[in-house]
Motif scaffolding. Structure first.
Motif, PDB file in Angstrom:
ATOM      1  N   TYR A  48     -30.102   5.097 -20.152  1.00 50.23           N
ATOM      2  CA  TYR A  48     -29.533   4.325 -19.054  1.00 50.23           C
ATOM      3  C   TYR A  48     -28.974   3.018 -19.592  1.00 50.23           C
ATOM      4  O   TYR A  48     -29.193   2.626 -20.747  1.00 50.23           O
ATOM      5  N   GLY A  49     -28.216   2.322 -18.731  1.00 47.36           N
ATOM      6  CA  GLY A  49     -27.733   0.988 -19.023  1.00 47.36           C
ATOM      7  C   GLY A  49     -28.205   0.054 -17.930  1.00 47.36           C
ATOM      8  O   GLY A  49     -28.222   0.437 -16.752  1.00 47.36           O
ATOM      9  N   THR A  50     -28.581  -1.167 -18.301  1.00 44.63           N
ATOM     10  CA  THR A  50     -29.093  -2.091 -17.291  1.00 44.63           C
ATOM     11  C   THR A  50     -28.571  -3.509 -17.518  1.00 44.63           C
ATOM     12  O   THR A  50     -28.420  -3.964 -18.654  1.00 44.63           O
ATOM     13  N   ILE A  51     -28.261  -4.200 -16.410  1.00 46.08           N
ATOM     14  CA  ILE A  51     -28.032  -5.645 -16.379  1.00 46.08           C
ATOM     15  C   ILE A  51     -29.306  -6.238 -15.783  1.00 46.08           C
ATOM     16  O   ILE A  51     -29.609  -5.987 -14.608  1.00 46.08           O
ATOM     17  N   TYR A  52     -30.056  -6.975 -16.575  1.00 47.24           N
ATOM     18  CA  TYR A  52     -31.381  -7.368 -16.104  1.00 47.24           C
ATOM     19  C   TYR A  52     -31.659  -8.838 -16.401  1.00 47.24           C
ATOM     20  O   TYR A  52     -30.928  -9.505 -17.140  1.00 47.24           O
ATOM     21  N   ARG A  53     -32.748  -9.299 -15.826  1.00 45.81           N
ATOM     22  CA  ARG A  53     -33.236 -10.647 -16.125  1.00 45.81           C
ATOM     23  C   ARG A  53     -34.719 -10.577 -16.386  1.00 45.81           C
ATOM     24  O   ARG A  53     -35.445  -9.813 -15.721  1.00 45.81           O
ATOM     25  N   GLN A  54     -35.168 -11.333 -17.340  1.00 47.49           N
ATOM     26  CA  GLN A  54     -36.588 -11.351 -17.656  1.00 47.49           C
ATOM     27  C   GLN A  54     -37.369 -12.038 -16.534  1.00 47.49           C
ATOM     28  O   GLN A  54     -36.881 -12.939 -15.860  1.00 47.49           O
ATOM     29  N   ASN A  55     -38.616 -11.557 -16.346  1.00 45.94           N
ATOM     30  CA  ASN A  55     -39.550 -12.150 -15.376  1.00 45.94           C
ATOM     31  C   ASN A  55     -38.941 -12.241 -13.978  1.00 45.94           C
ATOM     32  O   ASN A  55     -39.087 -13.242 -13.277  1.00 45.94           O
ATOM     33  N   ALA A  56     -38.235 -11.182 -13.576  1.00 43.03           N
ATOM     34  CA  ALA A  56     -37.488 -11.211 -12.314  1.00 43.03           C
ATOM     35  C   ALA A  56     -38.334 -10.874 -11.103  1.00 43.03           C
ATOM     36  O   ALA A  56     -38.003 -11.298  -9.985  1.00 43.03           O
ATOM     37  N   LEU A  57     -39.406 -10.089 -11.278  1.00 44.77           N
ATOM     38  CA  LEU A  57     -40.186  -9.645 -10.116  1.00 44.77           C
ATOM     39  C   LEU A  57     -41.633 -10.084 -10.281  1.00 44.77           C
ATOM     40  O   LEU A  57     -42.416  -9.460 -10.989  1.00 44.77           O
ATOM     41  N   VAL A  58     -41.957 -11.173  -9.615  1.00 47.74           N
ATOM     42  CA  VAL A  58     -43.316 -11.704  -9.657  1.00 47.74           C
ATOM     43  C   VAL A  58     -44.058 -11.241  -8.410  1.00 47.74           C
ATOM     44  O   VAL A  58     -43.458 -10.711  -7.467  1.00 47.74           O
ATOM     45  N   ALA A  59     -45.372 -11.445  -8.386  1.00 45.56           N
ATOM     46  CA  ALA A  59     -46.163 -11.093  -7.208  1.00 45.56           C
ATOM     47  C   ALA A  59     -45.635 -11.838  -5.998  1.00 45.56           C
ATOM     48  O   ALA A  59     -45.372 -13.051  -6.056  1.00 45.56           O
ATOM     49  N   GLY A  60     -45.432 -11.109  -4.907  1.00 44.43           N
ATOM     50  CA  GLY A  60     -44.887 -11.679  -3.683  1.00 44.43           C
ATOM     51  C   GLY A  60     -43.382 -11.713  -3.643  1.00 44.43           C
ATOM     52  O   GLY A  60     -42.803 -12.139  -2.638  1.00 44.43           O
ATOM     53  N   GLY A  61     -42.717 -11.243  -4.705  1.00 39.57           N
ATOM     54  CA  GLY A  61     -41.270 -11.275  -4.769  1.00 39.57           C
ATOM     55  C   GLY A  61     -40.629  -9.932  -4.474  1.00 39.57           C
ATOM     56  O   GLY A  61     -41.304  -8.926  -4.220  1.00 39.57           O
ATOM     57  N   SER A  62     -39.296  -9.904  -4.519  1.00 43.73           N
ATOM     58  CA  SER A  62     -38.563  -8.663  -4.284  1.00 43.73           C
ATOM     59  C   SER A  62     -37.237  -8.700  -5.028  1.00 43.73           C
ATOM     60  O   SER A  62     -36.732  -9.768  -5.372  1.00 43.73           O
TER      61      SER A  62
END
Length: 1011
Positions: free
Chosen positions: A856-870
């Motif tokens: 697959y290919g992904t455009i991502y960001r590190q530490n993007a989904l923390v507890a309580g996040g979406s």
């Protein structure tokens, strides 16, 4: 009182008189049957062959001269026959196969070896014949046909052969002892064409009841086969008993526990008698006693518990497997239990519960999976095997490159248990080169060079050295016999159920060419040029027929897409022209296959004799079974390009379909629907006799085929690529148009290539066109264009079109800029990425995004989904590169690698709705999924995290959300998150794109955008 089925068994076979040259002092074992086989093959020269039996000690042969005779010394009958075959191949330079031979090239006085030949068997187990062989090779074969097949197997050193013929007599005899009437059992047993799947516990009672006379005839034939095998030192591998019972068995046997087995591809499976229940041992004892009365004892018995989806229910499989083995050992102490290595068989719990020192696994997947067999099947002897055709497809092909690599590599593994080869095509009447190559592994001391092997094969195959035959077999060896991944080549589309989108005839066959058809086709003119003196033997006539057939068959894969393009364009004139070509080529295919008895339907039906059996023989080739089975995928499973089958079945249904499409274009109406099952069922009921003798000279017919194909050349193929793939304002890219003349017989001249860009793309192209003066058959060339972004673009992408007067190809370029910080990218599918504000595009390939395959290919960001996040995005568009193509959101504790534990993703797919997939056990493999069907792009997707629980949801409007599923991620982890796509093209190489907007991350420091 127990009752037994009355069976008339043949007298023991009379020994054939040995050649006088075999007379001499007493030998350690009797060579009479070996001498008789040699006399059958070479009656005029048999008296020049001396046979000398050596004390049994391993298996080896020696071939030398003794005066004017050829002397073969060996430790076993199997080794002696392998030695005689080595003499034929290496000294006399002739070949014997199940598809013709060149024995007519033998001189009256046999040549003697210039130096001795010595060879020991590399492996102890040399197994042949698939469980399905009796059904697909021909359940109604005559003894003469069986005798020839046994001779060929024996000559190639095979020493274990599966023999299910007559097993129905054992079942009928056995279960009469448990309260069933003969009539009940004859209605339960399928007709011979379908018996292999009954013995595998897949089905029963189809297509019609057996008669007692038919059961007796089959038992007589089975005994004859088994006796001949024993005479030649070959172990008959007989069906063992593992629990298949007729309906209602529990009511007839107190204490019996039976487990319903559900359905198998539209058929109701027979019940399974729990082997741990008391009656099992009684049934098994009666079964083996009946088998011994009818066929004598053997040392090898084949059984496969819970084959292809069988259900154990509450029965512990390990204990059940031990009970099956205990029953076998009680009846045949020391016997070997033979398993088919297929799918998950033998099961780990089976292997854990039995004595593995008394089993043999014949691996049907050796060329499909490069797994560690010593780990999968610990302490278990196994044979390296191949299933190079399914259903008896007539296609040419095998993975000899894979065989040559894996066999010797696995054989050399420390502590390895590979000690055999297994010849297991589902029908054993095709691909003589594959048969020769695989059996040869057992009688070589180490790896060989494949090109040299095919050159040598080309010489002995026709009984003489010839540069044209060497050229032909070099082409075949580099294409059809160099398959990658598995030995299953593509089938032809002439045998497919009519559809403009057909990509295979059988449901589970490859959907595309598995080798270069143009390179393969060069073998045909080479074979036509073979020296006239070599053309008279049966091997040459068969091969010329087979290669001509394959060249025509391969044309179906390029012609059908052209038919579809003409229909989609509503171009009736072109459609009718191509329709005529399609039907002409089918008529030529009929002529080609009519020249050889082995590719004719008439003899196949004549062998069946009885009209009911003829119907079953027709059924297995076409509709296979019931309407439910047809709809479940069995239609045309056993397709084959045979004379009579083409002219009376395949061609009429294609004509009806294509004529209707012509009429639909002409009348501006929707095409009609066809009940293809009913059409097939009506055909199976036909009793029209078909020719039984070949017609036509294959050399003349093959020349007609070349002339026709030359007059109807293939169009130039065209592909286009852009480097770089991204063209922001003011930038340039180079588009390369790659052309190939795929026609093997005709030079293409004066080809003009153009490239155009959409008016709203802001792109200009230079030059406008490129001229290609000449392209020889098979030749490739390129044309380059410079594309400049001189204006603004209306869309994130622009599609440019390259054209010739015969072909067109498109290439997509990205008009947006590169991905902006803090976003990052990762690709394992050769993806390219683009971003414009809060709009994103990923374009790439990828086999799949499931299990351990994570392309697959992904455009991502590190530490993007923390507890309580979406995480939320909208998938705006998605290319349909496969039914499971995925575009959506991906999360992982570490998206810089694909092996991180806790990987999960939510995606939209073209055919399977919104799908949430996750790693349930923390091993980095995607092993669980849930989906909401009926959804396609555009679609909103969201991942919400509550503690260590992540919940996936989808929405058509971003307001009303549907929960798909939830999973648990590694405790306390902070998750990387991003957009992703995978083409999930199944290995086809197809690229696609997905476009996203509104990608945001709540609960983290920033939205995932470039602002």
């Amino acid at each position: 009182m127990r009752r037994f089925l009355a069976l008339t068994l043949p007298l023991a076979l009379l020994a054939t008189a040995a050649p006088s040259a075999l007379a001499g002092p007493p030998q350690p074992w009797d060579t009479t049957s070996v001498g008789a086989l040699i006399k059958r093959l070479v009656p005029a020269q048999a008296d020049q062959v001396e046979l000398h039996a050596l004390p049994p000690a391993g298996e080896s042969y020696d071939v030398d001269r003794h005066g004017r005779n050829v002397r073969i010394s060996a430790t076993t009958p199997s080794a002696m026959l392998a030695g005689f075959n080595a003499y034929l191949e290496q000294v006399a330079r002739v070949d014997v196969s199940w598809n013709g031979d060149s024995l007519a090239r033998l001189p009256r006085i046999l040549p003697t070896p210039n130096h001795p030949l010595h060879q020991a068997a590399t492996v102890a187990n040399r197994f042949a014949l698939n469980d399905t062989d009796d059904g697909y090779t021909g359940a109604y074969r005559t003894w003469a046909e069986w005798e020839h097949e046994i001779d060929v197997l024996a000559l190639h050193g095979i020493n274990e052969v599966f023999v299910p013929v007559g097993a129905e007599a054992v079942y009928v005899d056995t279960f009469q002892q448990f309260g069933y009437s003969e009539s009940e059992l004859l209605n339960w047993v399928p007709q011979p064409s379908h018996q292999p799947w009954w013995l595998l516990q897949n089905m029963s009672s189809f297509p019609a009841a057996m008669t007692a006379g038919q059961v007796r005839q089959r038992a007589d034939l089975g005994r004859k086969i088994i006796d001949r095998l024993r005479d030649l030192g070959i172990t008959p591998v007989l069906p063992g008993y593992f629990g298949t019972v007729p309906p209602g068995f529990a009511a007839k046997a107190p204490g019996a526990r039976t487990v319903p087995q559900g359905n198998w591809v539209g058929f109701q499976r027979p019940d399974w008698l729990d082997p741990t229940s008391t009656p099992f041992a009684d049934v098994a004892r009666a079964f083996y006693a009946s088998s011994e009365r009818l066929f004598g004892r053997s040392t090898h018995y084949k059984m496969d518990l819970l084959h292809e989806g069988g259900q154990p229910g509450p029965v512990p499989v390990g204990a059940a497997s031990k009970a099956v083995q205990d029953a076998l050992q009680a009846a045949r102490p020391g016997a070997t239990w033979v398993f088919l290595g297929w799918q998950s068989n033998p099961r780990p719990d089976t292997l854990a519960g039995i004595d593995r020192s008394r089993i043999l696994i014949v691996d049907g997947l050796s060329d499909r999976t490069d797994q560690n067999r010593n780990k999968t099947w610990p302490d278990s002897t196994y044979a390296f095997g191949s299933i190079w055709n399914f259903g008896g497809h007539t296609t040419i092909g095998a993975a000899t490159t894979t065989w040559e690599d894996r066999f010797w590599r696995w054989r050399s593994e420390t502590g390895g248990t590979l000690d055999g080869i297994a010849v297991m095509p589902e029908a054993s009447d095709n691909n003589p080169a594959a048969f020769e190559y695989l059996t040869g592994l057992a009688w070589r001391s180490g790896p060989i060079e494949r090109d040299s092997w095919f050159k040598d094969w080309s010489q002995r195959r026709y009984g003489g050295s010839d540069p044209a035959s060497a050229t032909a077999w070099a082409a075949i060896g580099k294409t059809a016999y160099s398959l990658a991944g598995s030995s299953e080549a593509q089938d032809g589309l002439y045998a497919a159920t009519p559809s403009l989108t057909a990509d295979s005839a059988a449901t589970w066959s490859p959907g595309s060419m598995q080798y270069d058809a143009t390179d393969f086709a060069t073998a045909l003119p080479a074979l036509l040029s073979v020296d006239r003196r070599l053309r008279g033997n049966a091997a040459y006539r068969y091969d010329l027929m087979d290669v001509t057939r394959q060249v025509l068959s391969n044309r179906s894969r390029t012609l059908l897409p052209r038919l579809k393009a003409a229909y989609d364009a509503k171009d009736l004139t072109t459609f009718d022209k191509l329709k005529a070509q399609w039907l002409d080529q089918m008529a030529l295919l009929e002529q080609v296959t009519a020249t050889n008895r082995q590719t004719m339907l008439g003899p196949w039906l004549a062998n069946a004799g009885d009209p009911s059996l003829q119907k079953s023989a027709r059924t297995i080739l076409t509709i296979w079974g019931t309407r439910a089975g047809f709809n479940a995928g069995l239609s045309d499973y056993a397709n084959r390009e045979w004379s009579g089958l083409i002219s009376t079945y395949y061609a009429p249904r294609w004509k009806a379909y294509l004529d209707d499409l012509s009429a639909a274009l002409r009348d501006n109406r929707a095409p009609s629907t066809f009940d293809w099952y009913q059409r097939g069922a009506d055909w199976t009921a036909s009793t029209t006799p078909l020719p039984q003798k070949p017609a036509g000279d294959i050399h003349q017919v093959a020349q007609q085929v070349v002339s026709y194909l030359t007059a109807h050349p293939e169009p130039i193929t065209l592909t286009a690529t852009a480097t770089p793939a991204s063209v922001p304002d003011g930038a340039k890219t180079t588009v390369t148009a790659s052309l190939r003349n795929v026609d093997p017989f005709q030079t293409a001249s004066d080809v003009n290539v153009t490239l155009t860009a959409p008016a709203d793309s802001g792109l200009t192209v230079e030059p406008a066109s490129v001229a290609v003066p000449r392209l020889a058959p098979g030749e490739r060339t390129t044309a380059s264009f410079t594309v400049t972004a001189t204006g603004s673009a209306a869309h994130l992408t622009a599609t440019l079109t390259a054209r010739t007067d015969q072909s067109a190809a498109s290439v997509r370029v990205l008009r947006a800029g590169p991905v902006q910080e803090p976003n990052r990218t990762l690709t394992t599918n050769n993806a390219v990425f683009a971003q414009s504000g809060d709009s994103y595009l990923i374009e790439g390939a990828g086999n799949d995004m499931w299990g351990t395959t994570k392309q697959y290919g992904t455009i991502y960001r590190q530490n993007a989904l923390v507890a309580g996040g979406s995480l939320t995005t909208r998938v705006v568009t998605q290319d349909r590169t496969g039914p499971w193509a995925r575009a959506g959101l991906v999360i992982s504790p570490d998206l810089t690698t694909t092996s991180s534990a806790g990987l999960a993703n939510v995606a939209i797919t073209p055919d399977n709705g919104c799908v949430y997939s996750w790693d349930s056990d923390g091993n980095g493999s995607l092993d669980q999924y849930r989906n909401v069907t009926g959804r396609t792009a555009p679609q909103w997707l969201r991942l919400t995290r509550d503690g260590d629980t992540v919940t996936a949801a989808c929405s058509p409007d971003g307001t009303t959300w549907t929960t798909i599923a939830s999973s648990v991620v590694p405790a306390g982890s902070v998750l990387d998150g991003g957009l992703f796509m995978s083409a999930a093209n199944g290995g086809a190489g197809t690229r696609g794109a997905a476009e996203f907007t509104g990608f945001s991350s709540s609960g983290s420091a920033r939205a995932l955008s470039g602002g």
